[in-house]
Design a protein around this motif. Structure first.
Motif, PDB file in Angstrom:
ATOM      1  N   ASP A   1      -5.055  -3.477   1.483  1.00 55.27           N
ATOM      2  CA  ASP A   1      -5.124  -1.937   1.953  1.00 55.27           C
ATOM      3  C   ASP A   1      -6.001  -1.247   1.077  1.00 55.27           C
ATOM      4  N   PRO A   2      -7.011  -0.352   1.668  1.00 56.87           N
ATOM      5  CA  PRO A   2      -7.841   0.563   0.826  1.00 56.87           C
ATOM      6  C   PRO A   2      -7.219   1.318  -0.308  1.00 56.87           C
ATOM      7  N   ARG A   3      -6.146   1.559  -0.192  1.00 51.87           N
ATOM      8  CA  ARG A   3      -5.483   2.185  -1.423  1.00 51.87           C
ATOM      9  C   ARG A   3      -5.363   1.647  -2.604  1.00 51.87           C
ATOM     10  N   ILE A   4      -5.062   0.283  -2.492  1.00 53.21           N
ATOM     11  CA  ILE A   4      -5.076  -0.578  -3.517  1.00 53.21           C
ATOM     12  C   ILE A   4      -6.576  -0.863  -4.212  1.00 53.21           C
ATOM     13  N   VAL A   5      -7.432  -0.966  -3.127  1.00 57.58           N
ATOM     14  CA  VAL A   5      -8.795  -1.266  -3.499  1.00 57.58           C
ATOM     15  C   VAL A   5      -9.330  -0.243  -4.267  1.00 57.58           C
ATOM     16  N   ALA A   6      -9.101   1.175  -3.951  1.00 62.68           N
ATOM     17  CA  ALA A   6      -9.726   2.350  -4.398  1.00 62.68           C
ATOM     18  C   ALA A   6      -8.957   2.399  -5.840  1.00 62.68           C
TER      19      ALA A   6
ATOM     20  N   GLU B   1      -4.479  -6.451  -8.980  1.00 64.42           N
ATOM     21  CA  GLU B   1      -5.021  -7.682  -8.702  1.00 64.42           C
ATOM     22  C   GLU B   1      -4.174  -8.771  -7.780  1.00 64.42           C
ATOM     23  N   SER B   2      -2.858  -8.725  -8.416  1.00 71.41           N
ATOM     24  CA  SER B   2      -1.972  -9.471  -7.301  1.00 71.41           C
ATOM     25  C   SER B   2      -1.724  -8.825  -6.019  1.00 71.41           C
ATOM     26  N   ALA B   3      -1.607  -7.654  -6.026  1.00 69.83           N
ATOM     27  CA  ALA B   3      -1.265  -7.145  -4.534  1.00 69.83           C
ATOM     28  C   ALA B   3      -2.563  -7.239  -3.771  1.00 69.83           C
ATOM     29  N   LEU B   4      -3.679  -7.140  -4.304  1.00 68.52           N
ATOM     30  CA  LEU B   4      -5.026  -7.233  -3.557  1.00 68.52           C
ATOM     31  C   LEU B   4      -4.896  -8.716  -2.658  1.00 68.52           C
ATOM     32  N   GLU B   5      -4.469  -9.598  -3.458  1.00 67.15           N
ATOM     33  CA  GLU B   5      -4.511 -11.054  -2.878  1.00 67.15           C
ATOM     34  C   GLU B   5      -3.747 -10.884  -1.639  1.00 67.15           C
ATOM     35  N   LYS B   6      -2.921 -10.116  -1.297  1.00 70.27           N
ATOM     36  CA  LYS B   6      -1.954 -10.335  -0.260  1.00 70.27           C
ATOM     37  C   LYS B   6      -2.073  -9.139   0.611  1.00 70.27           C
TER      38      LYS B   6
ATOM     39  N   GLY C   1       0.748  -1.101  -0.105  1.00 72.75           N
ATOM     40  CA  GLY C   1       0.025  -0.123   0.294  1.00 72.75           C
ATOM     41  C   GLY C   1       0.834   1.213  -0.177  1.00 72.75           C
ATOM     42  N   GLU C   2       2.211   1.195   0.625  1.00 76.52           N
ATOM     43  CA  GLU C   2       2.810   2.255   0.774  1.00 76.52           C
ATOM     44  C   GLU C   2       3.656   2.779  -0.759  1.00 76.52           C
ATOM     45  N   VAL C   3       3.656   1.793  -1.743  1.00 73.18           N
ATOM     46  CA  VAL C   3       4.091   2.216  -2.912  1.00 73.18           C
ATOM     47  C   VAL C   3       3.138   2.008  -4.113  1.00 73.18           C
ATOM     48  N   VAL C   4       1.963   1.763  -3.824  1.00 77.07           N
ATOM     49  CA  VAL C   4       0.985   1.648  -5.243  1.00 77.07           C
ATOM     50  C   VAL C   4       0.971   3.036  -5.776  1.00 77.07           C
ATOM     51  N   GLY C   5       1.069   4.164  -5.105  1.00 74.42           N
ATOM     52  CA  GLY C   5       0.932   5.423  -5.843  1.00 74.42           C
ATOM     53  C   GLY C   5       2.267   5.612  -6.844  1.00 74.42           C
ATOM     54  N   HIS C   6       3.603   5.229  -6.247  1.00 76.47           N
ATOM     55  CA  HIS C   6       4.580   5.213  -7.285  1.00 76.47           C
ATOM     56  C   HIS C   6       4.711   4.171  -8.247  1.00 76.47           C
ATOM     57  N   VAL C   7       3.997   3.095  -8.136  1.00 77.26           N
ATOM     58  CA  VAL C   7       3.902   2.024  -9.416  1.00 77.26           C
ATOM     59  C   VAL C   7       3.089   2.345 -10.337  1.00 77.26           C
ATOM     60  N   SER C   8       1.611   3.196  -9.756  1.00 72.14           N
ATOM     61  CA  SER C   8       0.943   3.852 -10.612  1.00 72.14           C
ATOM     62  C   SER C   8       1.526   4.981 -11.703  1.00 72.14           C
TER      63      SER C   8
END
Length: 396
Positions: free
Chosen positions: A280-285, A272-277, A248-255
Motif C-alpha cells: 500500500d502506497p501509504r505504508i511506502v510513503a 518494514e514488516s507491514a510492507l512485506e505483506k 494500509g487502513e490502520v497505518v495512520g492510527h499506528v503512527s
C-alpha cells in the motif's frame, strides 16, 4: 410496442372471445359494459391522456380476481415507468374496497407499500410492511423492504432486529451485515465519547463476525482513546497475520500511537514488516518519510526508488517524484520533474482506488457500505491492476 398496451390488449382479447362464444344473450349484455370501458381507457392511453384513462379504469373495477389483478399490473407498470402517483392511486383505490378477499387485499397492500417506498414515503411504507409481516406469503419480502428502510434511515437498532429475523428463516447469511450495524452504533458512541456503549456494541459485532475488520480498527481506536497505545498497536498489528490487506487502513492510527509512546524505532519495524505483506502506497510513503528524516535525503530517495521498482504503481511513482521535487535545488531538469509531479498528481487524484466487487462502484476512499449497491463490506482497494480487499482474508 409499449408493454402497457400489451397488458391491456391481452385481457380485452380474452374478454372479446368469451363474449363471442357466449350463448346467453343476457349474460353478454350484462358483461359488455366492462370491455367497453376498457376500450375507452385504452383509447385515452393511445391518445396520451393517462389521467383520463386512469379515471376510467378506477371506475370500472369489479370484484373479480382477473380484473383486480389487471389493475395491479397496470399500477406496477406505472410505478416502473416512474409514475408513482398514478400507481398509488390505483392501489389505494383497491385497498379501500371492502369487498376484496384476503388474498387480493394482501396483494393490494403489498403493491401500495412498494409505491410508498418508491416515492420515499418511508413512514407509510413501514406501517404497511409491518402489517404484511403477519401474512406468511409476504413475510420475507416485507422484512427485506423494512431492512432497506431502516438501513437508509440509519435506524441501526431496528435494522439489527429485522436482519436477525431474516437470518432465522432465509438461506442468506446476515451475520456480517449485522456486525456492521453494531459498528455503526459503536461509531456513534465513539463520536459522543460514550466509550462504555462503544465497547458493548463492538462485543456484539464480534459475536456475529469474529473477524470483522471494521470492529478491529474501532477496538484499537478505543484503546488509544483510553491512552493504552501499547494495546491499541497490538490490536492493529494482529491484522498483519490474518488480514494484511487492511494494514494500509490502520497505518495512520499506528503512527499516532507510536508517536504517543515516543517509539520511532518500533514504528519503523512495524512499517518494514507491514510492507512485506502489503505494498500500500501509504505504508511506502511513511517508511520513506521516516528514512528521509533519520538517514537523510539520499537514503530516502534510494529507498523510494527501490520500492517503486519492487512495487510499481502510479501512487508510488508520484511519491518518488514528489520526494525528489521537495529536496533538490530547482534547475531546468528539476522543472521537468515538477511538471511530471503535477501530471502524476492529477492522475492519482483522478484515480479511483476503491471498487465495489458487486456493482463496480468506484471511489477514492473506503466505504464500509457501498454507495452504489448498498452492500456492506463489498468495497475493495485497488493498487495498479490488482484489487486488494481489506476483508479478503476473511471471505467478505
Amino acid at each position: 410496442m409499449d408493454p402497457i398496451w400489451l397488458l391491456l390488449l391481452l385481457p380485452l382479447a380474452a374478454a372479446g372471445g368469451w363474449l363471442m362464444s357466449a350463448h346467453d344473450k343476457s349474460a353478454v349484455s350484462k358483461s359488455s359494459g366492462l370491455p367497453e370501458a376498457y376500450f375507452k381507457g385504452l383509447s385515452f392511453l393511445l391518445n396520451e391522456q393517462p389521467d383520463k384513462a386512469l379515471q376510467v379504469f378506477l371506475e370500472v373495477v369489479e370484484v373479480d380476481k382477473e380484473t383486480v389483478e389487471m389493475h395491479m399490473a397496470l399500477g406496477n407498470l406505472f410505478r416502473r415507468r416512474g409514475e408513482v402517483e398514478r400507481a398509488t392511486r390505483i392501489h389505494q383505490n383497491l385497498v379501500a374496497r371492502s369487498d376484496l378477499d384476503d388474498s387480493l387485499r394482501g396483494l393490494a397492500l403489498f403493491e401500495l407499500a412498494q409505491d410508498y417506498f418508491k416515492a420515499g414515503l418511508f413512514d407509510r411504507a413501514e406501517n404497511l410492511f409491518h402489517e404484511l409481516q403477519q401474512v406468511l406469503e409476504y413475510k420475507e419480502q416485507a422484512n427485506r423492504f423494512l431492512l432497506q428502510i431502516y438501513d437508509q434511515e440509519k435506524e441501526w437498532r431496528k435494522a439489527i432486529y429485522i436482519a436477525k429475523q431474516l437470518d432465522q428463516f432465509v438461506e442468506q447469511d446476515f451475520s456480517q451485515t449485522i456486525a456492521h450495524y453494531y459498528c455503526e452504533l459503536a461509531e456513534k458512541a465513539i463520536t459522543e465519547s460514550n466509550i462504555q456503549d462503544a465497547e458493548k456494541h463492538l462485543k456484539s459485532a464480534f459475536r456475529h463476525d469474529a473477524r470483522c475488520i471494521r470492529a478491529v480498527i474501532q477496538s484499537g481506536r478505543l484503546a488509544a482513546m483510553h491512552g493504552n497505545h501499547t494495546n491499541a498497536i497490538a490490536i492493529w498489528r494482529g491484522l498483519a497475520y490474518w488480514a494484511p490487506q487492511a494494514m494500509g487502513e490502520v497505518v495512520g492510527h499506528v503512527s499516532s500511537s507510536y508517536a504517543a509512546l515516543n517509539d520511532e524505532p518500533s514504528f519503523r519495524k512495524f512499517l518494514e514488516s507491514a510492507l512485506e505483506k502489503n505494498s500500500d502506497p501509504r505504508i511506502v510513503a511513511m517508511l520513506v518519510e521516516l528514512t528521509h528524516k533519520n538517514d537523510g535525503r539520499e537514503a530516502g530517495q534510494a529507498l523510494m526508488l527501490n520500492l517503486v521498482r519492487k512495487h510499481p504503481s502510479l501512487e508510488s511513482m508520484y511519491q518518488l517524484v514528489k520526494n525528489h521535487e521537495q529536496n533538490v535545488t530547482p534547475s531546468r531538469q528539476d522543472k521537468d520533474f515538477l511538471l511530471l509531479a503535477d501530471l502524476l498528481a492529477e492522475v492519482v487524484e483522478m484515480g479511483r482506488n476503491y471498487h465495489c466487487r458487486q456493482c463496480g462502484f468506484q471511489s477514492n476512499s473506503l466505504h464500509w457500505q457501498c454507495p452504489g449497491c448498498k452492500g456492506w463490506g463489498t468495497v475493495q482497494r485497488q493498487i495498479g491492476n490488482k484489487l486488494i480487499s481489506p476483508a479478503a482474508a476473511v471471505g467478505w
